[in-house]
Write a protein that holds these residues in place. Structure first.
Motif, PDB file in Angstrom:
ATOM      1  N   ILE A   1      14.827  -8.484  -4.391  1.00  0.00           N
ATOM      2  CA  ILE A   1      16.308  -8.253  -4.432  1.00  0.00           C
ATOM      3  C   ILE A   1      16.708  -9.199  -3.205  1.00  0.00           C
ATOM      4  CG2 ILE A   1      18.501  -7.259  -3.267  1.00  0.00           C
ATOM      5  CD1 ILE A   1      18.420  -6.286  -6.766  1.00  0.00           C
ATOM      6  N   MET A   2      15.695  -8.850  -2.181  1.00  0.00           N
ATOM      7  CA  MET A   2      15.920 -10.141  -0.555  1.00  0.00           C
ATOM      8  C   MET A   2      15.344 -11.017  -0.943  1.00  0.00           C
ATOM      9  SD  MET A   2      17.634  -7.402   1.299  1.00  0.00           S
ATOM     10  CE  MET A   2      17.499  -8.932   2.166  1.00  0.00           C
ATOM     11  N   GLY A   3      14.243 -11.391  -2.121  1.00  0.00           N
ATOM     12  CA  GLY A   3      14.501 -13.596  -2.464  1.00  0.00           C
ATOM     13  C   GLY A   3      13.220 -13.821  -1.840  1.00  0.00           C
ATOM     14  N   VAL A   4      12.191 -12.204  -1.880  1.00  0.00           N
ATOM     15  CA  VAL A   4      11.317 -12.687  -0.718  1.00  0.00           C
ATOM     16  C   VAL A   4       9.508 -12.614  -0.957  1.00  0.00           C
ATOM     17  CG1 VAL A   4       9.586 -12.307   1.443  1.00  0.00           C
ATOM     18  CG2 VAL A   4      11.797 -12.023   1.448  1.00  0.00           C
ATOM     19  N   ASP A   5       8.558 -13.509  -1.332  1.00  0.00           N
ATOM     20  CA  ASP A   5       7.044 -13.027  -2.001  1.00  0.00           C
ATOM     21  C   ASP A   5       7.098 -11.894  -1.590  1.00  0.00           C
ATOM     22  OD1 ASP A   5       4.386 -13.857  -2.915  1.00  0.00           O
ATOM     23  OD2 ASP A   5       5.393 -15.303  -3.769  1.00  0.00           O
ATOM     24  N   PRO A   6       6.321 -10.927  -2.291  1.00  0.00           N
ATOM     25  CA  PRO A   6       5.881  -9.702  -1.922  1.00  0.00           C
ATOM     26  C   PRO A   6       4.627 -10.310  -0.910  1.00  0.00           C
ATOM     27  CG  PRO A   6       5.788  -9.268  -4.612  1.00  0.00           C
ATOM     28  CD  PRO A   6       6.154 -10.857  -4.325  1.00  0.00           C
ATOM     29  N   CYS A   7       4.017 -11.100  -1.006  1.00  0.00           N
ATOM     30  CA  CYS A   7       2.313 -11.198  -0.129  1.00  0.00           C
ATOM     31  C   CYS A   7       2.958 -11.629   0.907  1.00  0.00           C
ATOM     32  CB  CYS A   7       1.619 -12.567  -0.511  1.00  0.00           C
ATOM     33  SG  CYS A   7       2.115 -13.947  -0.170  1.00  0.00           S
ATOM     34  N   ARG A   8       4.519 -11.880   1.544  1.00  0.00           N
ATOM     35  CA  ARG A   8       5.495 -12.056   2.792  1.00  0.00           C
ATOM     36  C   ARG A   8       6.072 -11.260   3.617  1.00  0.00           C
ATOM     37  NH1 ARG A   8       4.756 -17.143   3.921  1.00  0.00           N
ATOM     38  NH2 ARG A   8       4.058 -18.709   2.198  1.00  0.00           N
ATOM     39  N   CYS A   9       5.723  -9.877   2.886  1.00  0.00           N
ATOM     40  CA  CYS A   9       5.939  -8.412   2.777  1.00  0.00           C
ATOM     41  C   CYS A   9       5.589  -7.270   3.748  1.00  0.00           C
ATOM     42  CB  CYS A   9       6.666  -7.416   1.805  1.00  0.00           C
ATOM     43  SG  CYS A   9       8.138  -8.847   0.561  1.00  0.00           S
ATOM     44  N   VAL A  10       5.741  -7.001   5.028  1.00  0.00           N
ATOM     45  CA  VAL A  10       4.886  -5.630   4.883  1.00  0.00           C
ATOM     46  C   VAL A  10       5.849  -4.186   4.848  1.00  0.00           C
ATOM     47  CG1 VAL A  10       4.548  -4.964   7.492  1.00  0.00           C
ATOM     48  CG2 VAL A  10       4.047  -7.271   6.863  1.00  0.00           C
ATOM     49  N   GLY A  11       5.287  -3.314   4.451  1.00  0.00           N
ATOM     50  CA  GLY A  11       5.379  -2.117   4.401  1.00  0.00           C
ATOM     51  C   GLY A  11       5.247  -1.246   5.382  1.00  0.00           C
ATOM     52  N   ILE A  12       6.195  -0.083   5.843  1.00  0.00           N
ATOM     53  CA  ILE A  12       5.482   0.988   6.526  1.00  0.00           C
ATOM     54  C   ILE A  12       5.797   2.241   6.314  1.00  0.00           C
ATOM     55  CG2 ILE A  12       6.128   1.698   9.177  1.00  0.00           C
ATOM     56  CD1 ILE A  12       7.336  -1.495   8.037  1.00  0.00           C
ATOM     57  N   GLU A  13       4.724   3.071   6.022  1.00  0.00           N
ATOM     58  CA  GLU A  13       4.473   4.123   5.199  1.00  0.00           C
ATOM     59  C   GLU A  13       3.612   5.591   6.127  1.00  0.00           C
ATOM     60  OE1 GLU A  13       5.346   6.187   3.046  1.00  0.00           O
ATOM     61  OE2 GLU A  13       6.770   4.743   1.651  1.00  0.00           O
ATOM     62  N   ASP A  14       4.470   6.919   5.724  1.00  0.00           N
ATOM     63  CA  ASP A  14       3.992   8.151   5.997  1.00  0.00           C
ATOM     64  C   ASP A  14       3.681   8.293   5.700  1.00  0.00           C
ATOM     65  OD1 ASP A  14       6.334   8.706   5.890  1.00  0.00           O
ATOM     66  OD2 ASP A  14       5.097  11.020   6.516  1.00  0.00           O
ATOM     67  N   ALA A  15       2.937   8.522   4.291  1.00  0.00           N
ATOM     68  CA  ALA A  15       2.929   9.380   3.459  1.00  0.00           C
ATOM     69  C   ALA A  15       1.687   8.264   2.589  1.00  0.00           C
ATOM     70  CB  ALA A  15       3.357   9.423   2.029  1.00  0.00           C
ATOM     71  N   GLU A  16       0.546   9.353   2.028  1.00  0.00           N
ATOM     72  CA  GLU A  16      -0.490   8.406   1.202  1.00  0.00           C
ATOM     73  C   GLU A  16       0.005   7.940   0.045  1.00  0.00           C
ATOM     74  OE1 GLU A  16      -3.133  11.429  -0.325  1.00  0.00           O
ATOM     75  OE2 GLU A  16      -5.048   9.779  -0.131  1.00  0.00           O
ATOM     76  N   ALA A  17       1.049   8.519  -0.746  1.00  0.00           N
ATOM     77  CA  ALA A  17       1.440   7.693  -1.970  1.00  0.00           C
ATOM     78  C   ALA A  17       2.517   6.836  -2.084  1.00  0.00           C
ATOM     79  CB  ALA A  17       2.793   8.982  -3.049  1.00  0.00           C
ATOM     80  N   GLY A  18       2.796   6.678  -0.504  1.00  0.00           N
ATOM     81  CA  GLY A  18       3.177   5.394  -0.071  1.00  0.00           C
ATOM     82  C   GLY A  18       2.630   4.437   0.512  1.00  0.00           C
ATOM     83  N   VAL A  19       1.852   4.608   0.738  1.00  0.00           N
ATOM     84  CA  VAL A  19       0.818   3.361   1.608  1.00  0.00           C
ATOM     85  C   VAL A  19       0.081   2.397  -0.244  1.00  0.00           C
ATOM     86  CG1 VAL A  19      -1.925   2.548   2.278  1.00  0.00           C
ATOM     87  CG2 VAL A  19       0.202   4.292   3.453  1.00  0.00           C
ATOM     88  N   LYS A  20      -0.228   3.576  -0.900  1.00  0.00           N
ATOM     89  CA  LYS A  20      -0.418   3.012  -2.303  1.00  0.00           C
ATOM     90  C   LYS A  20       0.395   2.507  -2.945  1.00  0.00           C
ATOM     91  CE  LYS A  20      -3.918   7.273  -3.331  1.00  0.00           C
ATOM     92  NZ  LYS A  20      -4.998   6.807  -3.543  1.00  0.00           N
ATOM     93  N   ALA A  21       1.869   3.211  -2.843  1.00  0.00           N
ATOM     94  CA  ALA A  21       2.619   2.108  -3.018  1.00  0.00           C
ATOM     95  C   ALA A  21       2.696   0.227  -2.844  1.00  0.00           C
ATOM     96  CB  ALA A  21       4.121   2.574  -2.943  1.00  0.00           C
ATOM     97  N   ILE A  22       2.979   0.671  -1.877  1.00  0.00           N
ATOM     98  CA  ILE A  22       2.529  -0.476  -0.739  1.00  0.00           C
ATOM     99  C   ILE A  22       1.347  -1.683  -1.023  1.00  0.00           C
ATOM    100  CG2 ILE A  22       2.745  -1.908   1.166  1.00  0.00           C
ATOM    101  CD1 ILE A  22       3.910   0.660   3.220  1.00  0.00           C
ATOM    102  N   LYS A  23       0.109  -0.964  -1.773  1.00  0.00           N
ATOM    103  CA  LYS A  23      -0.214  -1.840  -1.435  1.00  0.00           C
ATOM    104  C   LYS A  23      -0.516  -2.219  -2.946  1.00  0.00           C
ATOM    105  CE  LYS A  23      -3.735  -3.310   1.192  1.00  0.00           C
ATOM    106  NZ  LYS A  23      -2.493  -4.478   1.817  1.00  0.00           N
ATOM    107  N   ALA A  24       0.019  -1.339  -3.996  1.00  0.00           N
ATOM    108  CA  ALA A  24      -0.591  -1.776  -5.248  1.00  0.00           C
ATOM    109  C   ALA A  24       0.672  -2.814  -5.629  1.00  0.00           C
ATOM    110  CB  ALA A  24       0.482  -0.415  -6.145  1.00  0.00           C
ATOM    111  N   ALA A  25       1.835  -3.172  -4.613  1.00  0.00           N
ATOM    112  CA  ALA A  25       2.763  -3.782  -4.589  1.00  0.00           C
ATOM    113  C   ALA A  25       2.759  -5.270  -3.419  1.00  0.00           C
ATOM    114  CB  ALA A  25       4.281  -3.789  -3.822  1.00  0.00           C
TER     115      ALA A  25
END
Ligand code: B16
Ligand code: MG
Length: 221
Positions: A160-184
């Motif tokens: 939606i923001m029109g940004v390539d995933p390789c130019r994104c940083v995700g911030i998470e506190d949960a194991e499932a969330g970090v897995k989601a960021i890395k899978a993205a």
């Protein structure tokens, strides 16, 4: 050099501490159906969607298969009513220390900010916490296929923001969330315990400890 264009923040555990309210509301519902849960079990619900959380509670109590889909929806709605009532008192004071300063620094650098929470209540919390002016986009988890640990919530924000995933940083506190960021295919900032956050690219103990320069220099390595 590769630059960062978008930071995608998780909500519960990164921006505010709403997990206690999630826990108390689930505990209340679990007791109604004869299941006992405690805070250590609640760790397994962090970042997990409402219906998936209910499934984990039912499995924990040996009640899987006992309720129909509609009954489960009703149970989840009841939990949500209690939760919403609890968080309706949230104000700016409920923001974790350092969140607004962090948002201001990102804005100064021209970096966009999105919320990638599993919570359908994220827009309400953003309003109550007074951070709406800083947020470019809030993912609606109902509009994505799969919840965390699948990458869908984070990929939706990037799309939606029109940004390539390789130019994104995700911030998470949960194991499932970090897995989601890395899978993205994104750079993962973990908040909290280094054991739980072991898959993150960089870890800070608390949100107020996030050092943007350190994140950006690690991102470019
Ligand atoms: P709701 P996050 C998650 O938030 C919570 O950690 C998790 O406990 C909750 O079940 C989930 O949101 C769904 O929330 O019932 O409000 O839609 O950590 O992804 O910001
Ligand atoms: Mg979280």
């Amino acid at each position: 050099m590769k630059s960062v264009e978008l930071f995608i923040f998780d909500m519960d555990g990164v921006i505010t501490e709403s997990s206690e309210q999630h826990y108390l509301a689930w505990k209340n519902l679990a007791e109604e159906i004869g299941v006992a849960i405690d805070r250590s079990f609640n760790e397994r619900l962090k970042g997990i969607s409402r219906l998936a959380s209910l499934d984990r509670i039912l499995e924990h109590g040996g009640l899987e298969g006992k309720f129909t889909r509609d009954e489960k929806k009703q149970l989840a709605n009841r939990k949500n009513q209690v939760y919403v009532e609890m968080i309706s008192q949230f104000r700016e004071e409920n923001l974790f220390e350092g969140v607004v300063e962090l948002f201001k620094r990102l804005k100064c650098r021209g970096i966009k900010i999105a919320i990638g929470s599993a919570s359908k209540n994220a827009p309400m919390l953003v309003k109550l916490l007074g951070i709406e002016p800083y947020i470019d986009y809030i993912v609606n988890p109902e509009e994505v296929g799969n919840g965390k640990p699948a990458p869908d919530i984070f990929l939706k924000a990037a799309e939606i923001m029109g940004v390539d995933p390789c130019r994104c940083v995700g911030i998470e506190d949960a194991e499932a969330g970090v897995k989601a960021i890395k899978a993205a295919g994104m750079f993962a900032v973990g908040i909290g315990n280094s054991q739980v956050m072991k898959e993150a690219d960089i870890i800070f103990a608390e949100t107020k400890d996030i050092n943007i320069d350190e994140v950006l220099s690690r991102f470019c390595q």
